[in-house]
Design an enzyme around this catalytic site. Structure first.
Site, short mmCIF file in Angstrom:
data_model
loop_
_atom_site.label_atom_id
_atom_site.label_comp_id
_atom_site.label_asym_id
_atom_site.label_seq_id
_atom_site.Cartn_x
_atom_site.Cartn_y
_atom_site.Cartn_z
N ARG A 120 42.68 33.35 125.40
CA ARG A 120 43.21 34.19 124.31
C ARG A 120 42.15 34.94 123.53
O ARG A 120 42.40 35.37 122.42
CB ARG A 120 44.06 33.36 123.34
N LYS A 142 38.47 50.18 124.00
CA LYS A 142 39.53 50.23 125.01
C LYS A 142 39.08 49.47 126.23
O LYS A 142 37.98 49.67 126.74
CB LYS A 142 39.78 51.68 125.42
N GLU A 184 31.28 64.21 130.70
CA GLU A 184 31.90 63.59 129.51
C GLU A 184 31.13 64.04 128.24
O GLU A 184 31.71 64.17 127.16
CB GLU A 184 31.90 62.07 129.68
N LYS A 226 31.86 59.49 118.91
CA LYS A 226 32.97 58.62 119.30
C LYS A 226 33.25 57.61 118.20
O LYS A 226 34.41 57.32 117.88
CB LYS A 226 32.66 57.91 120.62
N GLU A 236 44.63 55.45 118.89
CA GLU A 236 45.07 56.71 119.50
C GLU A 236 46.45 57.14 119.05
O GLU A 236 47.31 57.50 119.85
CB GLU A 236 45.01 56.58 121.03
N ARG A 240 42.39 60.56 117.92
CA ARG A 240 41.62 60.07 119.07
C ARG A 240 42.05 60.73 120.38
O ARG A 240 41.28 60.76 121.35
CB ARG A 240 41.74 58.53 119.17
N ASN A 244 40.78 62.83 125.06
CA ASN A 244 41.40 62.96 126.38
C ASN A 244 41.39 64.39 126.91
O ASN A 244 42.03 64.68 127.92
CB ASN A 244 42.85 62.45 126.34
N HIS A 247 41.44 65.08 130.59
CA HIS A 247 41.88 63.86 131.26
C HIS A 247 43.32 63.93 131.75
O HIS A 247 43.76 63.08 132.53
CB HIS A 247 41.72 62.64 130.34
N HIS A 251 42.86 62.39 135.18
CA HIS A 251 43.43 61.11 135.60
C HIS A 251 44.40 61.31 136.76
O HIS A 251 44.45 60.49 137.68
CB HIS A 251 44.17 60.43 134.44
N HIS A 264 34.96 59.46 137.98
CA HIS A 264 35.78 59.77 136.82
C HIS A 264 35.37 61.10 136.16
O HIS A 264 36.20 61.97 135.90
CB HIS A 264 35.70 58.61 135.81
N1 NAD Z 1 37.27 52.19 128.17
C1 NAD Z 1 37.03 53.45 127.91
O1 NAD Z 1 37.12 53.91 126.77
C2 NAD Z 1 36.61 54.36 129.03
C3 NAD Z 1 36.08 55.62 128.75
C4 NAD Z 1 35.61 56.40 129.81
C5 NAD Z 1 35.69 55.91 131.13
N2 NAD Z 1 36.22 54.68 131.35
C6 NAD Z 1 36.31 54.15 132.71
O2 NAD Z 1 35.00 53.99 133.23
C7 NAD Z 1 35.03 54.06 134.65
C8 NAD Z 1 33.90 54.92 135.15
O3 NAD Z 1 32.71 54.34 134.73
P1 NAD Z 1 31.28 54.87 135.15
O4 NAD Z 1 31.30 56.33 135.27
O5 NAD Z 1 30.36 54.23 134.22
O6 NAD Z 1 31.10 54.36 136.63
P2 NAD Z 1 31.14 52.95 137.35
O7 NAD Z 1 31.31 51.82 136.43
O8 NAD Z 1 32.13 53.15 138.44
O9 NAD Z 1 29.68 52.86 137.99
C9 NAD Z 1 29.27 53.81 138.92
C10 NAD Z 1 28.40 53.22 140.03
O10 NAD Z 1 27.07 53.13 139.56
C11 NAD Z 1 26.56 51.82 139.75
N3 NAD Z 1 25.66 51.60 138.63
C12 NAD Z 1 25.99 51.41 137.33
N4 NAD Z 1 24.89 51.37 136.57
C13 NAD Z 1 23.83 51.53 137.41
C14 NAD Z 1 22.44 51.61 137.22
N5 NAD Z 1 21.89 51.58 136.01
N6 NAD Z 1 21.66 51.76 138.32
C15 NAD Z 1 22.20 51.86 139.55
N7 NAD Z 1 23.52 51.82 139.79
C16 NAD Z 1 24.32 51.66 138.73
C17 NAD Z 1 27.78 50.95 139.79
O11 NAD Z 1 27.53 49.76 140.51
C18 NAD Z 1 28.78 51.85 140.50
O12 NAD Z 1 28.58 51.79 141.88
C19 NAD Z 1 36.39 54.59 134.99
O13 NAD Z 1 37.18 53.52 135.49
C20 NAD Z 1 36.97 55.08 133.67
O14 NAD Z 1 38.35 55.00 133.62
C21 NAD Z 1 36.67 53.90 130.34
ZN ZN Z 2 36.78 59.84 130.43
#
Ligand code: NAD
Ligand code: ZN
Length: 369
Positions: A120, A142, A184, A226, A236, A240, A244, A247, A251, A264
């Site tokens: 929890r 999020k 982004e 942010k 949101e 907020r 998006n 997006h 998405h 992404h």
């Molecule tokens: N929660 C939120 O507010 C929010 C906001 C934006 C995006 N997201 C989510 O984040 C995800 C995308 O995240 P991302 O772009 O960070 O990519 P990711 O987490 O998919 O990582 C990308 C790749 O890089 C590798 N990697 C990560 N850090 C590394 C490093 N320092 N050195 C070498 N390799 C490394 C990872 O293993 C992976 O293969 C999506 O699922 C998206 O929906 C969430």
């Molecule tokens: Zn995004």
């Protein structure tokens, strides 16, 4: 070291930004008042590069206390959350456990949902290792995972106790992943920060080359942007939503291609181009501003093609998106560089007209000076 405060309604936390922050993680444990075991949740690749550095920074963990899972987008699902939780149980993690999420947005989203729900809820510290995670996903609370029907459809708002952001970890990030984060950053410029947009226009090459001066200017600025938005609207309910921008289509492109074709940020880049064109056609965005947005996006690098993606599948994914209401798509459209409007309803099915135009718009923007 800079400390940026996020005063979110669900909890206040600081983002520690600076070179070498990872190696100095120990004081953060004291700040958050940790009393239990510490587990690092990470992916094989990230662990290989940065696991030991964080481990040393925390002050040595025995080898049982890290859990490594697949961080591909198509593994960002409930099965992975369950696997991680079961590993925690088997390792004896109780309610006082503190989880470090060491990785990009996928690790952060999965570990965040684990922290929100395991016993929890347990303590969480984000250690973002991609540019995307540093400027966006590690702030704002999020968490969530995908369903086959759509992206991030199961999740929770769950603030971390702290965020440790070290730009040095970006040195091992593959080029394409790094560029994905830049899209982004462009988003922040378009939705509300003209100065950031201009900085990017003048210094994009330095940022692409990962120069410290460019990163140290841009990353804390995005974190602050942010933080300010989520302080006013964490859940949101209004403002907020502007985060998006890009997006809506973004998405949907990810969903329509089963999360396998686009990173992404790349899907968001196409989405921002789409929203820019729509707003321009609609008469709401002057041509010069539209050209600046398209040009900056085009300068970042190549984007995966839109070939064989039907407008119908994109429309379908847009309707099931969280941002839609009663199946009706709400758009976030730019009205100038630095200004967007949200909650715009457009008649008909603009995606059918839009999709075929996007590749040409990208080519034209590449050729433009
Ligand atoms: N929660 C939120 O507010 C929010 C906001 C934006 C995006 N997201 C989510 O984040 C995800 C995308 O995240 P991302 O772009 O960070 O990519 P990711 O987490 O998919 O990582 C990308 C790749 O890089 C590798 N990697 C990560 N850090 C590394 C490093 N320092 N050195 C070498 N390799 C490394 C990872 O293993 C992976 O293969 C999506 O699922 C998206 O929906 C969430
Ligand atoms: Zn995004």
């Amino acid at each position: 070291m800079q400390e940026i405060q996020v005063r979110a309604p669900s909890g206040q936390y600081s983002v520690l930004y600076g070179r070498g922050a990872l190696a100095q993680a120990r004081p953060v444990l004291r700040t958050v008042g940790n009393r239990g075991w510490v587990f690092v949740l990470s992916s094989p690749k990230v662990w290989k590069h940065w696991g030991m550095v964080l481990e040393d920074g925390i002050g040595g963990l025995d080898s049982a206390r890290h859990i490594i899972f697949d961080d591909r987008e198509d593994a960002k699902n409930l099965r992975t959350v369950e696997k991680v939780c079961r590993q925690l149980v088997r390792a004896g993690a109780d309610r006082n456990v503190l989880l470090f999420a060491l990785g990009g947005g996928v690790v952060g989203d999965v570990a965040g949902l684990v922290a929100a729900t395991y016993m929890r809820s347990v303590g969480l510290i984000h250690v973002p290792t991609t540019l995307m995670a540093q400027v966006d996903s590690s702030i704002g609370g999020k968490t969530g995972v995908n369903l086959p029907e759509g992206k991030n459809l199961v999740g929770a708002f769950y603030p971390p106790l702290a965020v440790i952001t070290d730009p040095e970890v970006l040195s091992s990030l593959p080029k394409r992943e790094y560029r994905s984060g830049i899209y982004e950053i462009i988003k922040y410029g378009v939705i509300g920060d003209v100065e950031l947009f201009q900085f990017l226009e003048h210094n994009l090459d330095a940022l692409l080359a990962r120069e410290a001066s460019a990163l140290d200017w841009v990353v804390p600025r995005c974190i602050r942007a942010k933080a300010e938005i989520v302080e006013h609207d964490e859940r949101e309910a209004g403002q907020r939503e502007i985060l998006n921008f890009g997006h809506t289509v973004g998405h949907a492109l990810e969903t329509a291609t089963h999360y396998r074709r686009f990173l992404h940020g790349e899907a968001v880049a196409w989405g921002m181009m789409g929203a820019t064109l729509l707003s321009h056609f609609d008469g709401g965005l002057p041509e010069a501003d539209a050209a600046r947005i398209l040009r900056l996006i085009a300068r970042v690098g190549p984007l995966p093609s839109l070939r064989n993606i039907s407008a119908a599948s994109v429309m379908q994914a847009m309707r099931t998106d969280k941002k839609s209401r009663d199946g009706e798509v709400r758009w976030i459209l730019p009205r100038a560089v630095g200004q967007v409007v949200r909650d715009v309803k457009l008649w008909g099915s603009p995606v059918h007209t839009l999709l075929p135009l996007l590749p040409d718009a990208l080519r034209a923007a590449r050729g433009a000076k």
